[in-house]
Design an enzyme around this catalytic site. Structure first.
Site, PDB file in Angstrom:
ATOM      1  N   ASN A   1      32.492  36.137  33.977  1.00  0.00           N
ATOM      2  CA  ASN A   1      31.136  34.922  33.967  1.00  0.00           C
ATOM      3  C   ASN A   1      30.714  35.446  35.283  1.00  0.00           C
ATOM      4  O   ASN A   1      29.844  34.554  36.159  1.00  0.00           O
ATOM      5  CB  ASN A   1      32.567  34.046  34.767  1.00  0.00           C
ATOM      6  CG  ASN A   1      32.905  34.145  35.789  1.00  0.00           C
ATOM      7  OD1 ASN A   1      33.477  35.873  36.407  1.00  0.00           O
ATOM      8  ND2 ASN A   1      34.040  33.124  36.397  1.00  0.00           N
TER       9      ASN A   1
ATOM     10  N   HIS B   1      31.430  37.175  38.084  1.00  0.00           N
ATOM     11  CA  HIS B   1      32.241  36.920  39.560  1.00  0.00           C
ATOM     12  C   HIS B   1      32.200  38.535  38.972  1.00  0.00           C
ATOM     13  O   HIS B   1      32.189  39.968  38.436  1.00  0.00           O
ATOM     14  CB  HIS B   1      33.285  36.937  39.590  1.00  0.00           C
ATOM     15  CG  HIS B   1      34.668  37.357  38.798  1.00  0.00           C
ATOM     16  ND1 HIS B   1      34.977  36.606  38.774  1.00  0.00           N
ATOM     17  CD2 HIS B   1      34.990  38.027  38.665  1.00  0.00           C
ATOM     18  CE1 HIS B   1      36.401  38.241  37.844  1.00  0.00           C
ATOM     19  NE2 HIS B   1      35.999  38.171  37.839  1.00  0.00           N
TER      20      HIS B   1
ATOM     21  N   ASP C   1      40.232  43.301  45.734  1.00  0.00           N
ATOM     22  CA  ASP C   1      40.768  42.177  45.928  1.00  0.00           C
ATOM     23  C   ASP C   1      42.273  42.073  45.070  1.00  0.00           C
ATOM     24  O   ASP C   1      42.635  43.180  44.871  1.00  0.00           O
ATOM     25  CB  ASP C   1      39.639  41.074  44.917  1.00  0.00           C
ATOM     26  CG  ASP C   1      39.755  42.009  43.534  1.00  0.00           C
ATOM     27  OD1 ASP C   1      40.013  42.891  42.940  1.00  0.00           O
ATOM     28  OD2 ASP C   1      38.731  41.390  42.519  1.00  0.00           O
TER      29      ASP C   1
ATOM     30  N   GLU D   1      33.294  33.941  42.672  1.00  0.00           N
ATOM     31  CA  GLU D   1      33.278  33.504  41.867  1.00  0.00           C
ATOM     32  C   GLU D   1      32.120  32.768  42.040  1.00  0.00           C
ATOM     33  O   GLU D   1      30.922  32.540  43.170  1.00  0.00           O
ATOM     34  CB  GLU D   1      34.004  32.442  41.834  1.00  0.00           C
ATOM     35  CG  GLU D   1      35.762  32.490  40.920  1.00  0.00           C
ATOM     36  CD  GLU D   1      35.936  33.249  40.094  1.00  0.00           C
ATOM     37  OE1 GLU D   1      35.083  33.943  39.400  1.00  0.00           O
ATOM     38  OE2 GLU D   1      37.012  33.126  39.205  1.00  0.00           O
TER      39      GLU D   1
END
Ligand code: GLP
Length: 240
Positions: free
Chosen positions: A136, A138, A67, A143
């Site tokens: 979170n 991810h 990423d 996401e």
């Protein structure tokens, strides 16, 4: 999923490095997709050391970048590529032709997604996908709310990712989008490994591994993968 807990970060990193070494010894032409970020840095340092000592040959492997922050590239301190080059590609003397990385500065990011999807297809898929986890939940930059079915895609970053992501930069840096492999790549990879360490990952590991399987928590996809590995240090595994 196979869950394993290690006493500390050093033991976790040593195990991950040895495992990757074994994969490459079995298949010297392995296609490896490796996360950036703080968590795998220890693993990469050990791999680079083995290459340096002549104990590991990575010269026939291919590396796919997982990423990247849109607008950033390997030359920018704080980019995802920057850390992979610093911790692994440069010390392990990986050649440019062995690396496929998103050009997150490209004018046509959709074309970049198609290009990386096509490279993965042409190689016959990933032999290994090594990922970390965001606070979170991810995975890569998938996401919360992202379909488990997607391949490479461009994302709007979650607010917490923009905030937590500041740790990679030397000064306050506006982040808005990311370009990332999708969770389909994770389910299709021959092997997927998630590593997590430290107190900032304790709550999300509880949610991801004990809570419901939901696209609202991308890391929960590991519960659906019988052969995938989840390797944690004791602190990250504290609430399991
Ligand atoms: N884009 C990266 C991910 O690929 C990484 O795995 C995760 C955890 O990072 P860290 O290991 O630094 O906690 O979040 C970052 O935002």
């Amino acid at each position: 999923m196979n869950l394993r807990t290690f006493p500390d970060y050093a033991a976790l990193s040593a195990h991950a490095a040895q495992h990757i070494t074994n994969i490459v010894r079995q298949k010297p032409t392995a296609v490896l997709c490796l996360a950036s970020g703080d968590t795998p840095a220890g693993t990469y340092r050990l791999l680079a050391e083995q290459v340096h000592n002549g104990e590991l040959d990575l010269s026939q492997c291919h590396f796919i970048g997982l990423d990247e922050w849109v607008g950033f590239g390997p030359g920018d301190v704080g980019s995802c590529a920057y850390f992979l080059y610093r911790d692994l590609f440069t010390p392990a003397q990986i050649r440019p032709d062995q690396i496929t990385y998103f050009n997150a500065k490209a004018a046509d990011l959709q074309a970049e997604c198609q290009r990386v999807d096509a490279v993965i297809r042409e190689f016959g898929g990933l032999d290994l996908l090594l990922v970390g986890v965001g606070e979170n939940g991810h995975i890569a930059l998938n996401e919360p709310g992202t379909s488990f079915q997607l391949g490479c895609h461009v994302v709007e970053l979650a607010e917490s990712t923009k905030t937590v992501g500041q740790k990679y930069f030397t000064q306050e840096t506006p982040l808005s989008k990311g370009i990332t492999l999708g969770l389909r790549h994770l389910t299709e990879a021959s092997e997927a490994i998630l590593i997590a360490s430290g107190p900032r990952k304790t709550a999300i590991m509880q949610q991801a591994l004990i809570g419901p399987v939901t696209e609202q928590c991308p890391a929960s996809i590991f519960q659906t993968q019988p052969d995938a590995h989840v390797w944690l240090d004791e602190v990250a595994a504290n609430r399991l």
